[in-house]
Design a protein around this motif. Structure first.
Motif, PDB file in Angstrom:
ATOM      1  N   UNK B 140      -3.849 -80.056 -92.123  1.00 35.19           N
ATOM      2  CA  UNK B 140      -2.916 -80.644 -91.160  1.00 35.19           C
ATOM      3  C   UNK B 140      -3.500 -81.928 -90.571  1.00 35.19           C
ATOM      4  N   UNK B 141      -4.785 -81.894 -90.205  1.00 30.26           N
ATOM      5  CA  UNK B 141      -5.401 -83.111 -89.657  1.00 30.26           C
ATOM      6  C   UNK B 141      -5.343 -84.246 -90.665  1.00 30.26           C
ATOM      7  N   UNK B 142      -5.593 -83.929 -91.938  1.00 29.13           N
ATOM      8  CA  UNK B 142      -5.561 -84.969 -92.972  1.00 29.13           C
ATOM      9  C   UNK B 142      -4.148 -85.534 -93.116  1.00 29.13           C
ATOM     10  N   UNK B 143      -3.154 -84.647 -93.171  1.00 26.26           N
ATOM     11  CA  UNK B 143      -1.772 -85.117 -93.333  1.00 26.26           C
ATOM     12  C   UNK B 143      -1.372 -85.993 -92.155  1.00 26.26           C
ATOM     13  N   UNK B 144      -1.791 -85.601 -90.962  1.00 26.27           N
ATOM     14  CA  UNK B 144      -1.388 -86.347 -89.770  1.00 26.27           C
ATOM     15  C   UNK B 144      -2.142 -87.668 -89.655  1.00 26.27           C
ATOM     16  N   UNK B 194     -19.665 -70.071 -82.756  1.00 25.45           N
ATOM     17  CA  UNK B 194     -19.406 -71.072 -83.792  1.00 25.45           C
ATOM     18  C   UNK B 194     -18.570 -72.228 -83.277  1.00 25.45           C
ATOM     19  N   UNK B 195     -18.181 -72.200 -82.008  1.00 23.55           N
ATOM     20  CA  UNK B 195     -17.261 -73.229 -81.540  1.00 23.55           C
ATOM     21  C   UNK B 195     -17.892 -74.604 -81.402  1.00 23.55           C
ATOM     22  N   UNK B 196     -19.182 -74.637 -81.584  1.00 26.51           N
ATOM     23  CA  UNK B 196     -19.900 -75.895 -81.618  1.00 26.51           C
ATOM     24  C   UNK B 196     -19.339 -76.820 -82.688  1.00 26.51           C
ATOM     25  N   UNK B 197     -18.817 -76.219 -83.762  1.00 31.12           N
ATOM     26  CA  UNK B 197     -18.320 -77.008 -84.889  1.00 31.12           C
ATOM     27  C   UNK B 197     -17.057 -77.775 -84.558  1.00 31.12           C
ATOM     28  N   UNK B 198     -16.436 -77.463 -83.426  1.00 28.90           N
ATOM     29  CA  UNK B 198     -15.100 -77.982 -83.193  1.00 28.90           C
ATOM     30  C   UNK B 198     -15.125 -79.415 -82.713  1.00 28.90           C
ATOM     31  N   UNK B 199     -14.587 -80.306 -83.509  1.00 23.92           N
ATOM     32  CA  UNK B 199     -14.390 -81.658 -83.018  1.00 23.92           C
ATOM     33  C   UNK B 199     -13.233 -81.606 -82.033  1.00 23.92           C
ATOM     34  N   UNK B 200     -13.124 -82.668 -81.250  1.00 24.08           N
ATOM     35  CA  UNK B 200     -12.045 -82.804 -80.291  1.00 24.08           C
ATOM     36  C   UNK B 200     -10.691 -82.629 -80.989  1.00 24.08           C
ATOM     37  N   UNK B 201     -10.516 -83.318 -82.120  1.00 24.71           N
ATOM     38  CA  UNK B 201      -9.231 -83.275 -82.818  1.00 24.71           C
ATOM     39  C   UNK B 201      -8.965 -81.877 -83.378  1.00 24.71           C
ATOM     40  N   UNK B 202      -9.980 -81.254 -83.984  1.00 25.42           N
ATOM     41  CA  UNK B 202      -9.766 -79.939 -84.573  1.00 25.42           C
ATOM     42  C   UNK B 202      -9.420 -78.923 -83.490  1.00 25.42           C
ATOM     43  N   UNK B 203     -10.092 -79.047 -82.362  1.00 24.00           N
ATOM     44  CA  UNK B 203      -9.830 -78.121 -81.278  1.00 24.00           C
ATOM     45  C   UNK B 203      -8.370 -78.190 -80.845  1.00 24.00           C
ATOM     46  N   UNK B 204      -7.834 -79.418 -80.765  1.00 24.82           N
ATOM     47  CA  UNK B 204      -6.438 -79.539 -80.348  1.00 24.82           C
ATOM     48  C   UNK B 204      -5.484 -79.059 -81.433  1.00 24.82           C
ATOM     49  N   UNK B 205      -5.843 -79.308 -82.690  1.00 26.41           N
ATOM     50  CA  UNK B 205      -5.006 -78.807 -83.773  1.00 26.41           C
ATOM     51  C   UNK B 205      -4.993 -77.279 -83.747  1.00 26.41           C
ATOM     52  N   UNK B 206      -6.162 -76.676 -83.495  1.00 32.72           N
ATOM     53  CA  UNK B 206      -6.252 -75.216 -83.500  1.00 32.72           C
ATOM     54  C   UNK B 206      -5.524 -74.588 -82.320  1.00 32.72           C
ATOM     55  N   UNK B 207      -5.760 -75.141 -81.125  1.00 32.06           N
ATOM     56  CA  UNK B 207      -5.264 -74.447 -79.937  1.00 32.06           C
ATOM     57  C   UNK B 207      -3.868 -74.894 -79.524  1.00 32.06           C
ATOM     58  N   UNK B 208      -3.437 -76.080 -79.974  1.00 33.82           N
ATOM     59  CA  UNK B 208      -2.138 -76.572 -79.523  1.00 33.82           C
ATOM     60  C   UNK B 208      -1.161 -76.787 -80.679  1.00 33.82           C
ATOM     61  N   UNK B 209      -1.575 -77.559 -81.683  1.00 29.73           N
ATOM     62  CA  UNK B 209      -0.599 -77.952 -82.709  1.00 29.73           C
ATOM     63  C   UNK B 209      -0.170 -76.758 -83.567  1.00 29.73           C
ATOM     64  N   UNK B 210      -1.126 -76.018 -84.117  1.00 27.47           N
ATOM     65  CA  UNK B 210      -0.738 -74.945 -85.035  1.00 27.47           C
ATOM     66  C   UNK B 210       0.064 -73.829 -84.358  1.00 27.47           C
ATOM     67  N   UNK B 211      -0.333 -73.367 -83.161  1.00 31.46           N
ATOM     68  CA  UNK B 211       0.500 -72.328 -82.530  1.00 31.46           C
ATOM     69  C   UNK B 211       1.937 -72.801 -82.321  1.00 31.46           C
ATOM     70  N   UNK B 212       2.096 -74.069 -81.953  1.00 36.26           N
ATOM     71  CA  UNK B 212       3.430 -74.596 -81.718  1.00 36.26           C
ATOM     72  C   UNK B 212       4.221 -74.688 -83.026  1.00 36.26           C
ATOM     73  N   UNK B 213       3.588 -75.157 -84.081  1.00 37.66           N
ATOM     74  CA  UNK B 213       4.283 -75.281 -85.361  1.00 37.66           C
ATOM     75  C   UNK B 213       4.633 -73.904 -85.924  1.00 37.66           C
ATOM     76  N   UNK B 214       3.762 -72.932 -85.685  1.00 36.20           N
ATOM     77  CA  UNK B 214       4.024 -71.560 -86.118  1.00 36.20           C
ATOM     78  C   UNK B 214       5.287 -71.055 -85.427  1.00 36.20           C
ATOM     79  N   UNK B 215       5.390 -71.357 -84.159  1.00 40.04           N
ATOM     80  CA  UNK B 215       6.514 -70.844 -83.385  1.00 40.04           C
ATOM     81  C   UNK B 215       7.791 -71.628 -83.659  1.00 40.04           C
ATOM     82  N   UNK B 216       7.667 -72.924 -83.854  1.00 43.95           N
ATOM     83  CA  UNK B 216       8.864 -73.761 -83.936  1.00 43.95           C
ATOM     84  C   UNK B 216       9.352 -73.976 -85.366  1.00 43.95           C
TER      85      UNK B 216
END
Lengths: 476, 476
Positions: B140-144, B194-216
């Motif tokens: 998703x990050x790559x596509x966006x 393991x959350x050390x691995x999370x870049x700023x962008x990945x964190x937002x994709x994980x916690x905000x973008x994907x849950x919303x896309x799953x729901x919508x």
């Protein structure tokens, strides 16, 4: 930055969309995008040497608003002294007859209208006002449904049909830039005139998903998605050429005859030489399978392609039972010794579906599943009656008859705690079902509406009289 | 549905990830995913015939928590009688030295640790616990951000490096399934290890973008995105083979010599025969250009590829001025009569940047732009002092010195009314700037922080003493 019309002319030239001397019917709904397209092409008509006319279709819905759209577009054509093509259809009737969504029916009618304009030589091509925003929405929807480069190609700048071409000169322009242009020109438009085109999914992608992704991930997400489309489109073109060349080389004519040799085939269908297929890289194998299915008029989804490749991979294993992958649309793929045969599915294969009436309260035994499905009035009924109103509960109309049946392509269901309907197909996906399990998965329908799906949390159900209804499945 | 370890063994076999007799170092952070990977491979070790060891890296951050992670992993290894590879690094120091993000520094250190394990023959491969969810986030990050099939391939099941392989056996397993498995095994894990691995962008994709896309949009969006990756990966493999074969055929050795003929080239660089390039389909042209750039160690973004193709397309036009596309990393592409030359950019080309101190209040003339940029204490200062606290206002530290400079790759800026920083590159994209405009676009920096970007709404700025600061540009 170049003025908007100049950017459009560059795009038209780069993609050879329009040629001097051509008649161009501009599809104008009356909305901002299409009105801007008309005004821009009017600015460019001398430079491009084109003859412009206006095409408007009345879908027979939205009553007086649609009449006003038509009048607005007619006025616009008259003000610029342009020839006007008008037609009307009944989208709601078509949707009902063909059991398709209203947007799909409207789109089909409109496309038929465009085809007629081209067939009757009223224009050499039809220009539509798809924008970069439409492109981004399309690509995102495709990616979120698991597409390859064909799907990710999104909207093409040009679509060739039998009688002419559909062209999209605004595919690199933002919707907002068109509105700015119209405001600068003091040109009015009809708000909402084009929103008829919006499917449920596109509407949510436009109003919810993209604004959020813009804010959270990439402020120029629309441009990024348009890049995905541009890259994918060139690759798709490449693949089409490759596969057109390769497919005849792997197809085996006729059928294997008893006693060796081959006989000419009576049946429809296609056979593919497994060894020749397997010599190709994986990406080519996948595309050859899809191309073979398309030759027969049935598509192949990614899972089906993978299932066929899995058949081949395990063909050497002893005891490999399953030799068939169902494709839908009446077709299936069967693994033979040296070939894969795309053939008409036998009737008995597809007749194992079921649809059984379920009384309230009552139960029905589903032989295909070996289980019993029950509808009962819930024990906590007294409490529930006093419970506060639950906006998510589903109240069945008095006349509703429940039917237990296997799910079908196109079924949609709103699970508990969800705000919108989902495709049942996609709800089943995370359950990792076998093909057989998936095919027979039970749902309960009240008329057109799915009210229960096995293993998916259902919303609260109430009868017309407010009683709480439970649906349960048991194996006894 | 198969039990989880059985699904993993099928995935390992389908992708030939592990071979009998191999030593496998399992990378265990202590988080759920990696602990589950270890437990699953332990269940499978007899069936697979592998020898398991445990690898853990302490990044020198998160203090006592990280010490506890290390102790937890050491305990796990000891409980199962497994050999343990431990090492430590200082991610914060590395991030500071190399001016990279903490996550990037941590990842680089960890990858160095894995490479060392392989080089010292402590294992034949390292197994990491990337899941289907990680894959979906990556795709998703790559596509966006506008990727082609390489980017959309996401995480590969296997990565070969000089001394061995990194393998990802859980790439088709959901994160949640791993937690269920651990709970069923009554196996504990360290939350957040393991959350050390999370870049700023990945964190937002994980916690905000994907849950919303799953729901919508699609309840099984993660599976759909994993399909995109699977399709793209096979195509990428195909393209790599094709381009490896084709690139030598379009490369011209040496340089054109004065008076005709060719001389052996002294300089670094590559030349591509334009006619041979142009005979290829567009998708192949694009990939050949990118492959040529990669041979020189510099990447090419989509816009740069398009700019080079545009150079070629307009080469016949009279008065076409621009013959050069800058690639960054010290390289550029120059259009000659019959060839495209990838060459070292001349120093003077890249020295037109600027960085000028700006006093508060004060102004500075930027010769490269022909404009003046001013910092002034705002007139509505009195009112603003009494205004309620604005959580989005930026307060400059007393020591801050403002610098007016051209933006640089990697600059980030939080515009007004945005909750997070964006890449300046992406903020500029919608402005449709020419290459020259874009290169010199001015920003104002306070230390490491960008506080103003031309044409982008800035947040409210206040000095250390609470006065409101305005930054303005004018052409006089």
């Amino acid at each position: 930055m170049l003025p908007l019309p100049q950017r459009v002319v560059e795009y038209i030239r780069a993609h050879s969309l329009l040629r001097a001397g051509e008649g161009v019917a501009v599809a104008v709904s009356g909305g901002a995008d299409s009105v801007a397209l008309l005004r821009i092409l009017l600015e460019l008509r001398n430079e491009l040497g084109i003859v412009i006319s206006v095409a408007h279709f009345h879908h027979g819905i939205r009553g007086a608003d649609a009449d006003a759209d038509e009048a607005f577009v007619a006025g616009l054509a008259s003000a610029h002294d342009l020839k006007l093509h008008l037609d009307r259809g009944e989208a709601r009737v078509r949707a009902g007859k063909s059991n398709i969504s209203l947007e799909t029916a409207a789109r089909q009618l409109r496309q038929g209208f465009f085809a007629q304009i081209l067939q009757e030589h009223k224009a050499n091509c039809v220009a539509t006002a798809h924008t970069l925003d439409d492109q981004a929405e399309t690509v995102l929807m495709k990616a979120l449904r698991g597409a390859g480069s064909r799907g990710l190609s999104g909207i093409f700048p040009e679509h060739r049909c039998v009688a002419g071409r559909i062209v999209r000169p605004l595919l690199e322009v933002r919707r907002e830039q068109l509105r700015e242009y119209l405001r600068a020109q003091k040109q009015e438009w009809r708000e909402d005139a084009s929103n008829l085109d919006l499917s449920f999914a596109r509407n949510r992608v436009r109003t919810r998903a993209l604004p959020m992704l813009r804010d959270e991930v990439n402020p120029s997400v629309e441009h990024a998605l348009a890049h995905v489309a541009e890259i994918a489109r060139a690759e798709e073109q490449y693949w089409n050429d490759q596969i057109t060349r390769l497919l005849p080389l792997v197809i085996v004519p006729g059928e294997p005859a008893r006693g060796g040799g081959r006989k000419q085939t009576r049946s429809e269908g296609i056979a593919i030489d497994i060894q020749k297929l397997y010599q190709q890289p994986l990406a080519v194998q996948r595309r050859l399978l899809r191309a073979a299915a398309e030759k027969l008029g049935c598509g192949m989804e990614f899972e089906q392609v993978q299932a066929v490749l899995h058949l081949i991979a395990q063909r050497a294993e002893r005891g490999a039972q399953n030799k068939i992958v169902e494709l839908g649309a009446g077709w299936r793929v069967r693994l033979l010794f040296r070939e894969l045969r795309f053939e008409v599915a036998e009737q008995k294969e597809s007749s194992t579906g079921y649809a059984l009436p379920l009384h309230i309260p009552g139960e029905v035994r589903v032989a295909a599943l070996g289980t019993t499905i029950r509808a009962r009035i819930s024990e906590d009924n007294g409490k529930a009656k006093n419970a506060s109103y639950n906006p998510h509960s589903v109240r069945l109309p008095e006349i509703a008859e429940l039917v237990v049946r296997n799910w079908r392509a196109g079924d949609r269901f709103r699970p508990a705690r969800h705000n919108s309907e989902k495709r049942v197909k996609e709800l089943l996906y995370p359950l990792h079902l076998s093909e057989e399990e998936k095919r027979l998965w039970p749902v309960v329908a009240a008329g057109d509406r799915i009210v229960w799906v096995r293993s998916i949390d259902s919303p609260e159900l109430r009868t017309e009289t407010g009683e709480r209804l439970s649906i349960e499945e048991s194996a006894e």
